[in-house]
Design an enzyme around this catalytic site. Sequence first.
Site, mmCIF file in Angstrom:
data_model
loop_
_atom_site.group_PDB
_atom_site.id
_atom_site.type_symbol
_atom_site.label_atom_id
_atom_site.label_comp_id
_atom_site.label_asym_id
_atom_site.label_seq_id
_atom_site.Cartn_x
_atom_site.Cartn_y
_atom_site.Cartn_z
ATOM 1 C CG ASP A 53 -2.279 -7.686 7.591
ATOM 2 O OD1 ASP A 53 -3.453 -7.422 7.308
ATOM 3 O OD2 ASP A 53 -2.420 -9.184 8.234
ATOM 4 C CG ASP A 89 -8.753 -7.292 7.413
ATOM 5 O OD1 ASP A 89 -7.820 -6.987 7.183
ATOM 6 O OD2 ASP A 89 -9.182 -8.367 7.070
#
Length: 442
Positions: free
Chosen positions: A319, A116
């Site tokens: 992202d 992440d």
Amino acid sequence: MAALLLNILLLVANAAATKAATPCATPPDDGSTVHILHAFGPCSPLGAAPFSSWEDTIMDLLSRDASRLLYLSSLTASAGRSFVPLAPGRQLLQIPNYVVRAKVGSPPQSFLVALDNSNDAAWFPCAGCVGCPSASSSFAAARSSSYRPLPCGSPQCGQVPNPSCFAGASSCSFNLTYGSSSIQAGLVQDSLALADDVVAFYTFGCLQKVTGGNSVPPQGLLGLGRGPLSFLSQTKSLYDSTFSYCLPSFKSLNFTGTLRLGPVGQPKRIKTTPLLSNPRRSSLYYVNMVGVRVGRKVVDIPPSALAFDPATGAGTIVDSGTMFTRLVTPAYNAVRDEFRRRVKTSGPATTIGGFDTCYDGPVVAPAITLMFAGMNVTLPPENVMIHSTAGSFSCLAMAASPDNTNSMINVVANMQQQNHRVLFDVPNGRIGFAREPCSAAV
């Protein structure tokens, strides 16, 4: 339409059901290379997706992206090298969709951890955790000779969100929200290994309790953000706060992508754009997207829809945990409308699930180019459209930001990043893109 949907490609399952078992053989993490596996891939070691139709799958993926965007909007806040195999893993709710192998403790215990790049802390489910996804994938701290809890007075305790001490105990703990889940963890240190590199005294959260939703990855998470407890910060002397990845297709077999750590071995020729910093959301990788071109036409997007504003958190981020690129409504509507005008097809656009630009029939789609300050990235066709395996049904793989999230953020998501080497060079303040096929044939 219902019969047609049953023939549509399940993005997450069974793409290689007719293949021999050998394509799913997992290559070892060789030297300083770590392979990447997609959580939705047919060779995921964590299981297949439980959906019987493509429509159900797409609706679930978009729902997870909506939760992911809500999470993102709530965030405020000479080296060596290592090549780590990276791959799609199984369906995980509201968490990154790619995993790498990691080993924790002495002797090492193996896990498949989610990546992440919009999160800082690492955490692993620990033995005895209440509400953690699976006891079989828990870290047994009692078996590690190098494990130690951190005291409340340690510097690291002041760097975690909501630090606290349990009644009658001196060790540090913390609480945070990840997606729809609330997490309670003890702050600890132990060795962490990726590929051949071992990081001694790595600080992470040992999950003790999880409540609400199903957002926590079953075997842990590794944060690649820019905060003080992120992997970049804790390994700065080793990797100089530099990494890149190549994300394989959702349909790719096994660990065909790579996470490349450190400045050594990064591509010499790569298009880059300045990395922006937002103190309100310090972990996120902001870039200055200045426009979108559909075919040869630069779409008329209101400048306010793309403007970077540290005061509000508005702007564009790169992202790894969102699946489909989301644009704020004015920007998305402009891109979608121009795409529809330029697409060559025999039928009108229809809606399926959360996608509003789908076609039943052969489609010749125009190119889409994401325009950044100093860099243009023209997406290959496979990064623009989702296609069926039976028939010729396909959808534009982008959507507007959901109404229930902070709609100021544009997100360049992992489907649009696939088969690119994406470089995050924090010391030199830049993000780069270069084409690099890293998906195995299906």
